[in-house]
Design an enzyme around this catalytic site. Structure first.
Site, PDB file in Angstrom:
ATOM      1  N   PRO A 171     -58.986 -12.492 130.899  1.00  0.00           N
ATOM      2  CA  PRO A 171     -59.865 -13.096 131.604  1.00  0.00           C
ATOM      3  C   PRO A 171     -61.355 -13.116 130.426  1.00  0.00           C
ATOM      4  CG  PRO A 171     -59.111 -10.683 130.958  1.00  0.00           C
ATOM      5  CD  PRO A 171     -58.440 -11.362 130.955  1.00  0.00           C
ATOM      6  N   TYR A 208     -57.624  -5.506 118.081  1.00  0.00           N
ATOM      7  CA  TYR A 208     -57.868  -5.887 119.721  1.00  0.00           C
ATOM      8  C   TYR A 208     -57.039  -6.450 120.082  1.00  0.00           C
ATOM      9  CZ  TYR A 208     -58.495  -5.463 124.242  1.00  0.00           C
ATOM     10  OH  TYR A 208     -57.946  -5.519 126.165  1.00  0.00           O
ATOM     11  N   GLY A 247     -58.288   1.796 136.023  1.00  0.00           N
ATOM     12  CA  GLY A 247     -59.508   1.189 135.541  1.00  0.00           C
ATOM     13  C   GLY A 247     -60.465  -0.108 135.776  1.00  0.00           C
ATOM     14  N   LEU A 248     -61.197  -0.382 134.986  1.00  0.00           N
ATOM     15  CA  LEU A 248     -61.996  -1.472 135.868  1.00  0.00           C
ATOM     16  C   LEU A 248     -61.351  -2.290 136.643  1.00  0.00           C
ATOM     17  CD1 LEU A 248     -64.726  -2.540 135.639  1.00  0.00           C
ATOM     18  CD2 LEU A 248     -64.292  -3.831 134.291  1.00  0.00           C
TER      19      LEU A 248
END
Length: 389
Positions: free
Chosen positions: A165, A138, A15-16
């Site tokens: 983040p 989320y 992933g990123l």
């Protein structure tokens, strides 16, 4: 401090964030890294996760795997966003404890903060008022994850650190229009609108073959492609974006985030965050032979009498700088060399109007960002073009 031969499991290593953390660890000389794709290991499967930990026995874990997306995805898949993320977190954190993992780094998001939190948002504004509705599930999952880390530390004396983040962008970002975040979605829309205007159908075909939109690939007719892209506000030399363009957002280059994450993984302990030394000796009871009692805590229920209440131990990770979505669109247009029109559909939701974080705790722990947004947008577009070759 983890040694260079410590076995480190990076969950979500494609992933990123995970891929950037993987590269950063390698650059620092940590080569005993383990990663598994979703096909190889479904982190929502408790038995599969337990078998993996039984077999691999990692010394440290970076939990960067998550079920993610933007406003549209959060609205459509509310049950998935809370259930999938809770399963991933519960499985990885509980098995990390069961297998004696020395250090765990949990990656969350600044969407954990209340919709109307005072700006810039400090760590201690968590749970002080209601969340933004569009990403509530989320956010609740990520709050649960950071509380798991905090609670395991308080009850069992583990060394699990949670970092939150800000909005991230960078190499390996998600450019799929159905579930991508604001910057990559915006960038791809602007790029495709430019290609349509320039008549670059071969490049459009390459783009859609790489990342189909609603199943439409480059083999579809021009009429079908234009119809599908139009659903996402992509037209000939014109792009329509959701909202008013006025919300303020903070963005952090993913490789900067990775550097901050690895800095914290290697150099910051839970005792550093709560400001005491020899935390374990204060926290744990000991048996008559001096062994640590891992089942009982001197401060049950999230508090240690001698220290007072312990909460909000997570760390904000960002730049402490912000710009409007409209200003971001101008930077994207400049990077893509797009001369067309960018419009905003005010009938669509803006999401949270401002999400600037206070990064003073991060700075105090010895880390500050390096890549500014103007350079980062150019770097992201260069990466995206390279990904199509």
């Amino acid at each position: 401090m983890l040694s260079k031969d410590s076995k480190i499991y990076v969950a979500g290593h494609h992933g990123l964030v995970g891929s950037a953390i993987w590269r950063n660890l390698q650059q620092r000389g940590y080569t005993n890294l383990i990663g598994r794709t979703h096909r190889e290991l479904d982190l929502t499967d408790q038995e599969a996760v337990r078998a993996f930990f039984d077999r691999e026995r990692p010394d440290a874990v970076v939990l960067a795997a998550a079920f993610v997306g933007g406003i549209l995805a959060n609205s459509l898949y509310r049950a998935d966003f809370i259930m999938q993320n809770m399963k991933i977190q519960c499985n990885v954190i509980s098995e990390s404890y069961a297998h004696g993992v020395k250090k765990l780094l949990f990656l969350g998001s600044t969407c954990i903060y209340p919709k109307n939190a005072p700006q810039p948002m400090k760590e201690d504004c968590l749970l002080t008022s209601p969340l933004e509705y569009t990403n509530e599930e989320y956010a609740i999952a990520k709050i649960a994850g950071l509380k798991m880390c905090e609670s395991y530390n308080l009850q069992y004396g583990t060394n699990y650190i949670a970092v939150m983040p800000t909005n991230l962008y960078g190499p390996n970002d998600n450019f799929h229009l159905e579930n991508s975040h604001v910057m990559p979605a915006m960038m791809r829309k602007v790029y495709l609108a430019k290609l349509i205007h320039d008549g670059e159908w071969a490049k459009i075909a390459i783009d859609l073959n790489k990342r189909p939109v609603e199943g439409v690939t480059g083999t579809a007719s021009q009429e079908e492609i234009l119809s599908t892209l139009g659903k996402y506000g992509i037209y000939d030399n014109r792009v329509v974006l959701w909202g008013t363009g006025t919300p303020l957002r903070e963005f952090l280059w993913s490789e900067d985030m990775a550097d901050a994450s690895v800095h914290i993984l290697l150099n910051v302990d839970f005792s550093d965050i709560i400001g005491i030394e020899k935390y374990s000796s204060v926290h744990y009871g000991t048996s008559t032979n001096g062994a640590v009692d891992r089942n009982h805590s001197a401060g049950r229920g999230g508090a240690i009498p001698s220290l007072g209440e312990i909460r909000n131990c997570h760390i904000n990770v960002g730049t402490g700088k912000e710009l409007t979505i409209r200003q971001l669109s101008e930077l994207v247009a400049k990077a893509v060399d797009f001369k067309g029109d960018i419009e905003f559909d005010a009938t669509k939701p803006d999401g949270t109007m401002r999400k600037l974080i206070d990064v003073s705790k991060l700075h105090a722990l010895g880390w500050t960002h390096k890549v500014e947004i103007e350079d980062g947008v150019k770097q992201l577009f260069n990466w995206y073009r390279q990904s199509l070759m």
